[in-house]
Design a protein around this motif. Structure first.
Motif, mmCIF file in Angstrom:
data_model
loop_
_atom_site.group_PDB
_atom_site.id
_atom_site.type_symbol
_atom_site.label_atom_id
_atom_site.label_comp_id
_atom_site.label_asym_id
_atom_site.label_seq_id
_atom_site.Cartn_x
_atom_site.Cartn_y
_atom_site.Cartn_z
ATOM 1 N N TRP A 136 0.843 -1.199 0.000
ATOM 2 C CA TRP A 136 0.000 0.000 0.000
ATOM 3 C C TRP A 136 0.875 1.245 0.000
ATOM 4 C CZ3 TRP A 136 -5.309 -0.870 0.404
ATOM 5 C CH2 TRP A 136 -5.687 -2.158 0.803
ATOM 6 N N THR A 137 0.386 2.312 -0.628
ATOM 7 C CA THR A 137 1.043 3.602 -0.478
ATOM 8 C C THR A 137 0.690 4.132 0.905
ATOM 9 O OG1 THR A 137 -0.837 4.871 -1.323
ATOM 10 C CG2 THR A 137 0.819 4.134 -2.942
ATOM 11 N N ARG A 138 1.414 5.119 1.364
ATOM 12 C CA ARG A 138 1.094 5.742 2.664
ATOM 13 C C ARG A 138 -0.296 6.381 2.629
ATOM 14 N NH1 ARG A 138 4.086 4.858 6.950
ATOM 15 N NH2 ARG A 138 6.252 4.473 6.483
ATOM 16 N N GLY A 139 -0.758 6.729 1.439
ATOM 17 C CA GLY A 139 -2.075 7.327 1.285
ATOM 18 C C GLY A 139 -3.215 6.323 1.279
ATOM 19 N N GLY A 140 -2.902 5.006 1.317
ATOM 20 C CA GLY A 140 -3.937 3.997 1.408
ATOM 21 C C GLY A 140 -4.334 3.342 0.093
ATOM 22 N N LYS A 141 -3.567 3.545 -0.972
ATOM 23 C CA LYS A 141 -3.889 2.924 -2.261
ATOM 24 C C LYS A 141 -3.084 1.628 -2.421
ATOM 25 C CE LYS A 141 -3.718 3.687 -7.212
ATOM 26 N NZ LYS A 141 -3.280 4.556 -8.288
ATOM 27 N N ALA A 142 -3.781 0.527 -2.714
ATOM 28 C CA ALA A 142 -3.108 -0.757 -2.941
ATOM 29 C C ALA A 142 -2.436 -0.716 -4.304
ATOM 30 C CB ALA A 142 -4.112 -1.892 -2.872
ATOM 31 N N ILE A 143 -1.147 -1.108 -4.368
ATOM 32 C CA ILE A 143 -0.425 -1.043 -5.637
ATOM 33 C C ILE A 143 0.083 -2.399 -6.113
ATOM 34 C CG2 ILE A 143 0.230 1.366 -5.432
ATOM 35 C CD1 ILE A 143 2.951 0.464 -4.404
ATOM 36 N N SER A 144 0.143 -3.394 -5.241
ATOM 37 C CA SER A 144 0.632 -4.711 -5.645
ATOM 38 C C SER A 144 0.105 -5.759 -4.667
ATOM 39 C CB SER A 144 2.164 -4.699 -5.640
ATOM 40 O OG SER A 144 2.688 -5.945 -6.019
ATOM 41 N N ARG A 145 -0.256 -6.949 -5.198
ATOM 42 C CA ARG A 145 -0.786 -8.007 -4.328
ATOM 43 C C ARG A 145 -0.412 -9.383 -4.868
ATOM 44 N NH1 ARG A 145 -6.728 -7.269 -3.162
ATOM 45 N NH2 ARG A 145 -5.864 -5.920 -1.578
ATOM 46 N N VAL A 146 -0.099 -10.304 -3.960
ATOM 47 C CA VAL A 146 0.105 -11.713 -4.289
ATOM 48 C C VAL A 146 -0.679 -12.551 -3.288
ATOM 49 C CG1 VAL A 146 2.379 -11.411 -5.351
ATOM 50 C CG2 VAL A 146 2.225 -11.941 -2.919
ATOM 51 N N VAL A 147 -1.078 -13.744 -3.718
ATOM 52 C CA VAL A 147 -1.758 -14.690 -2.823
ATOM 53 C C VAL A 147 -1.022 -16.025 -2.896
ATOM 54 C CG1 VAL A 147 -4.035 -13.601 -2.975
ATOM 55 C CG2 VAL A 147 -3.420 -15.387 -4.586
ATOM 56 N N TRP A 148 -1.091 -16.780 -1.816
ATOM 57 C CA TRP A 148 -0.449 -18.099 -1.764
ATOM 58 C C TRP A 148 -1.392 -19.137 -2.336
ATOM 59 C CZ3 TRP A 148 4.079 -20.305 -1.320
ATOM 60 C CH2 TRP A 148 4.144 -21.666 -1.062
ATOM 61 N N SER A 149 -0.884 -19.941 -3.261
ATOM 62 C CA SER A 149 -1.646 -21.036 -3.838
ATOM 63 C C SER A 149 -0.927 -22.341 -3.510
ATOM 64 C CB SER A 149 -1.744 -20.869 -5.353
ATOM 65 O OG SER A 149 -2.348 -22.015 -5.922
ATOM 66 N N PRO A 150 -1.597 -23.276 -2.832
ATOM 67 C CA PRO A 150 -0.947 -24.531 -2.457
ATOM 68 C C PRO A 150 -0.825 -25.530 -3.610
ATOM 69 C CG PRO A 150 -3.194 -24.509 -1.651
ATOM 70 C CD PRO A 150 -2.935 -23.157 -2.257
ATOM 71 N N GLU A 151 -1.424 -25.244 -4.747
ATOM 72 C CA GLU A 151 -1.400 -26.173 -5.882
ATOM 73 C C GLU A 151 0.016 -26.333 -6.437
ATOM 74 O OE1 GLU A 151 -4.176 -24.829 -8.777
ATOM 75 O OE2 GLU A 151 -5.837 -24.851 -7.370
ATOM 76 N N GLY A 152 0.351 -27.557 -6.822
ATOM 77 C CA GLY A 152 1.646 -27.832 -7.437
ATOM 78 C C GLY A 152 2.822 -27.620 -6.508
ATOM 79 N N GLY A 153 2.642 -27.834 -5.235
ATOM 80 C CA GLY A 153 3.725 -27.643 -4.273
ATOM 81 C C GLY A 153 3.694 -26.300 -3.585
ATOM 82 N N GLY A 154 2.899 -25.382 -4.093
ATOM 83 C CA GLY A 154 2.722 -24.066 -3.486
ATOM 84 C C GLY A 154 3.601 -22.999 -4.074
ATOM 85 N N LYS A 155 3.008 -21.812 -4.278
ATOM 86 C CA LYS A 155 3.751 -20.650 -4.755
ATOM 87 C C LYS A 155 2.873 -19.415 -4.610
ATOM 88 C CE LYS A 155 2.300 -21.426 -9.500
ATOM 89 N NZ LYS A 155 2.704 -21.709 -10.867
ATOM 90 N N TYR A 156 3.525 -18.273 -4.622
ATOM 91 C CA TYR A 156 2.799 -17.003 -4.630
ATOM 92 C C TYR A 156 2.432 -16.642 -6.068
ATOM 93 C CZ TYR A 156 3.843 -16.110 0.244
ATOM 94 O OH TYR A 156 3.901 -16.197 1.610
ATOM 95 N N ILE A 157 1.228 -16.139 -6.240
ATOM 96 C CA ILE A 157 0.722 -15.779 -7.558
ATOM 97 C C ILE A 157 0.298 -14.298 -7.516
ATOM 98 C CG2 ILE A 157 -1.070 -16.183 -9.270
ATOM 99 C CD1 ILE A 157 -1.265 -19.033 -8.188
ATOM 100 N N ARG A 158 0.750 -13.527 -8.500
ATOM 101 C CA ARG A 158 0.325 -12.136 -8.605
ATOM 102 C C ARG A 158 -1.148 -12.084 -9.000
ATOM 103 N NH1 ARG A 158 5.477 -11.979 -10.787
ATOM 104 N NH2 ARG A 158 6.861 -10.528 -9.719
ATOM 105 N N VAL A 159 -1.878 -11.177 -8.373
ATOM 106 C CA VAL A 159 -3.293 -11.021 -8.712
ATOM 107 C C VAL A 159 -3.567 -9.550 -9.006
ATOM 108 C CG1 VAL A 159 -4.089 -13.027 -7.406
ATOM 109 C CG2 VAL A 159 -3.965 -10.808 -6.285
ATOM 110 N N GLN A 160 -4.602 -9.326 -9.776
ATOM 111 C CA GLN A 160 -5.000 -7.959 -10.102
ATOM 112 C C GLN A 160 -5.752 -7.374 -8.918
ATOM 113 O OE1 GLN A 160 -7.268 -7.724 -13.696
ATOM 114 N NE2 GLN A 160 -7.367 -5.498 -13.643
ATOM 115 N N ILE A 161 -5.509 -6.098 -8.681
ATOM 116 C CA ILE A 161 -6.176 -5.407 -7.558
ATOM 117 C C ILE A 161 -7.441 -4.755 -8.069
ATOM 118 C CG2 ILE A 161 -5.951 -3.588 -5.842
ATOM 119 C CD1 ILE A 161 -2.990 -4.161 -5.797
#
Length: 69
Positions: free
Chosen positions: A44-69
């Motif tokens: 998040w920016t200091r002003g409260g705007k989300a600029i980047s996000r990832v979520v954990w996916s356990p499929e295939g051994g697990g990895k972080y996946i970028r998602v659209q905000i």
């Protein structure tokens, strides 16, 4: 170096916040994440705007996946 952004790490059992100078949620997840199902790491920016996000996916051994905000 001045910390410009806030990172939130949210999973089913915890909520944590950190400060960083990086805009990358993937980098933050590698540093602060716990690789748990349902985990979401957002930058998040200091002003409260989300600029980047990832979520954990356990499929295939697990990895972080970028998602659209």
């Amino acid at each position: 170096m001045k910390k410009k952004y806030i990172i939130t790490v949210i999973n089913p059992t915890a909520y944590r916040e950190y400060e960083t100078s990086s805009r990358s949620a993937m980098r933050a997840a590698k540093q602060f994440g716990r690789c748990e199902g349902g985990e979401r790491v957002t930058v998040w920016t200091r002003g409260g705007k989300a600029i980047s996000r990832v979520v954990w996916s356990p499929e295939g051994g697990g990895k972080y996946i970028r998602v659209q905000i």
